[in-house]
Design an enzyme around this catalytic site. Structure first.
Site, short mmCIF file in Angstrom:
data_model
loop_
_atom_site.label_atom_id
_atom_site.label_comp_id
_atom_site.label_asym_id
_atom_site.label_seq_id
_atom_site.Cartn_x
_atom_site.Cartn_y
_atom_site.Cartn_z
N TYR A 165 6.29 -3.77 4.76
CA TYR A 165 7.14 -4.34 5.76
C TYR A 165 6.89 -5.75 6.03
O TYR A 165 7.49 -6.40 7.01
CB TYR A 165 6.85 -3.58 6.99
CG TYR A 165 6.69 -2.06 7.07
CD1 TYR A 165 7.84 -1.25 6.46
CD2 TYR A 165 5.79 -1.43 7.73
CE1 TYR A 165 7.68 0.09 6.57
CE2 TYR A 165 5.62 0.09 7.81
CZ TYR A 165 6.66 0.79 7.45
OH TYR A 165 6.64 2.08 7.37
N CYS A 183 -3.35 -5.17 -8.55
CA CYS A 183 -2.70 -6.07 -9.32
C CYS A 183 -1.13 -6.15 -8.91
O CYS A 183 -0.40 -5.62 -9.86
CB CYS A 183 -2.86 -5.59 -10.71
SG CYS A 183 -4.67 -5.71 -11.12
N GLU A 184 -0.78 -6.85 -7.62
CA GLU A 184 0.58 -6.79 -7.31
C GLU A 184 0.50 -8.04 -6.44
O GLU A 184 -0.48 -8.04 -5.61
CB GLU A 184 0.92 -5.56 -6.40
CG GLU A 184 0.99 -4.35 -7.01
CD GLU A 184 2.30 -4.18 -7.86
OE1 GLU A 184 3.26 -5.04 -7.68
OE2 GLU A 184 2.52 -3.35 -8.84
#
Ligand code: PLP
Length: 420
Positions: free
Chosen positions: A316, A342-343
């Site tokens: 959010y 890994c983002e």
């Protein structure tokens, strides 16, 4: 005792030094303070005095068994949204007779189990669900207690992902269709109409949306009475906010006093479903800096907690306070505090002025709600341990997951040796 700083400048959680907890249990680590949960519950309960009421804690905010056990011990009921949460309530010693079952998609198996255990009521979110519950109750020859979740179409003024009371989201029955659906329900032999429910959103920091929604609900309650449908309770939902970044949410007292006049002269029980407000402030996520790195002119603190452990910032864009816990000898800089997942969305906070070095311990505050309960094993990361501090005691209430836990239940294929 709220988190505080000792004379040596070290963060204390209840009576316990954060660094000592991290050393003993490892990081990332969720720490909950029993006294804070208890005082929140008691102050809300006290605010309702003089009104027939029940506090049904929204399990999804933090479903650790020890948290549920503590609230059950204090007399709480529970607001659940799945059969899994019902099983947790029962395992923690909660009373199914004080459970309300919310959610837009209850499966037949979940409905059967809830009927078998004798929950207080289903908060029904559609005509289709009402008919499904009626048919399951008929097949079992029991009466199913139902309450309609109406959507009063008020804007709770929160983040779009956590606002639920507007016409165009998936929750509830539009209030103008509710009368017809109540009449349909009242005519079913295996349904018992018990009440009405509305939950308009989360992290509300003003009482006005609650007052507006309740006014619309009470108007419907009166209309129903004219059709000889008499309700036993009004469920005002959850949604009371907390202070993550200087917001000034109403106190329990202000919240209840704003709603009290609408219950005057009525025989209705009031149910409320607070989640965040009861547990957010009681929880802290401790995480250690793995390394510091610079990309161009940005400074990153890579920590051992990630979005899989605490999703709110990534999901959010929620802002959560990140504090140093002591050990602040290094130079102050603006850091993005990020995890190893890994983002690109993986962060706990951005642009935070902190004094850090590898190995520093950080505390993410107000992490007791929608923290561990939203965690996952993404990137095959074992989820953190959870501890409860209680005066001078510390209890490990969920041990850290192991890699064996993560692979449990998986099987390999019966592959034969590869051909040449
Ligand atoms: C999530 C939820 C709650 C709790 O919301 P909070 O903002 O945590 O108080 C209560 N009732 C229903 C139906 C919910 O979905």
């Amino acid at each position: 005792m709220p988190p505080s700083t000792s004379l040596q400048g070290r963060l204390r959680l209840g009576q316990h030094d954060a660094e000592a907890l991290a050393e003993r249990f490892g990081t990332p680590l969720y720490v909950y303070d029993r006294a804070l949960i208890e005082s929140r519950y008691r102050s809300l309960d006290a605010a309702f005095s003089g009104l027939r009421h029940r506090i049904c804690y929204a399990v999804k905010a933090n479903s650790n068994l020890a948290v549920l056990q503590l609230l059950a011990h204090l007399g709480a009921g529970f607001d659940i949204v799945s059969g899994g949460e019902l099983a947790r309530v029962v395992a923690a010693g909660g009373d199914p007779g004080k459970v309300v079952f919310s959610g837009v998609g209850k499966s037949p198996a979940e409905i059967e189990e809830a009927l078998r255990l004798g929950i207080h009521c289903f908060n029904v979110e559609s005509a289709a669900e009402l008919d499904l519950i009626a048919s399951i109750a008929a097949a079992r020859g029991v009466l199913a207690p139902v309450s309609l979740r109406v959507n009063p179409d008020v804007d709770a003024g929160t983040h779009p992902y956590i606002s639920t009371g507007l016409r165009d989201n998936k929750f509830g029955v539009p209030i103008e269709e509710a009368l017809a659906l109540y009449r349909h329900a009242a005519a079913q032999p295996y349904l018992r109409v018990t009440g009405i429910d509305c939950h308009i959103g989360s992290q509300l920091v003003s009482v006005q949306p609650f007052v507006d929604a309740l006014q619309r609900v009470m108007h419907l309650v009166d209309q129903l009475a004219e059709h000889d449908i008499h309700l036993g309770h009004v469920d005002i939902g959850g949604g009371l906010g907390v202070s993550y970044r200087g917001e000034q949410p109403p106190s329990a007292q202000d919240y209840v006093e704003a709603l009290r006049p609408q219950f005057h002269g009525r025989q209705l029980q009031i149910i409320c479903e607070p989640g965040r407000w009861l547990v957010a402030d009681a929880g802290t996520l401790l995480t250690r800096v793995l390394c510091l790195k610079d990309n161009g002119d940005r400074h990153f603190a890579v920590v051992d907690a990630a979005m899989n452990d605490l999703l709110r910032p990534a999901l959010y864009g929620a802002w959560m306070q990140i504090r140093e816990t002591g050990d602040v000898a290094a130079e102050e800089r603006l850091y993005d505090v990020v995890g190893p997942v890994c983002e690109s969305a993986d962060h706990l906070g951005k642009d935070r002025l902190l004094r850090l070095r590898a190995g520093s311990l950080l505390a993410v505050m107000q992490a007791g709600a929608y923290g561990f309960s939203m965690s996952s094993n993404y990137n095959t990361r074992p989820r953190p341990a959870e501890v409860m501090v209680d005066a001078d005691q510390v209890y490990l209430v969920r041990r850290r997951e192991t890699l064996a836990d993560l692979m449990h239940g998986e099987t390999l294929l019966p592959l034969t040796a590869a051909k040449e």
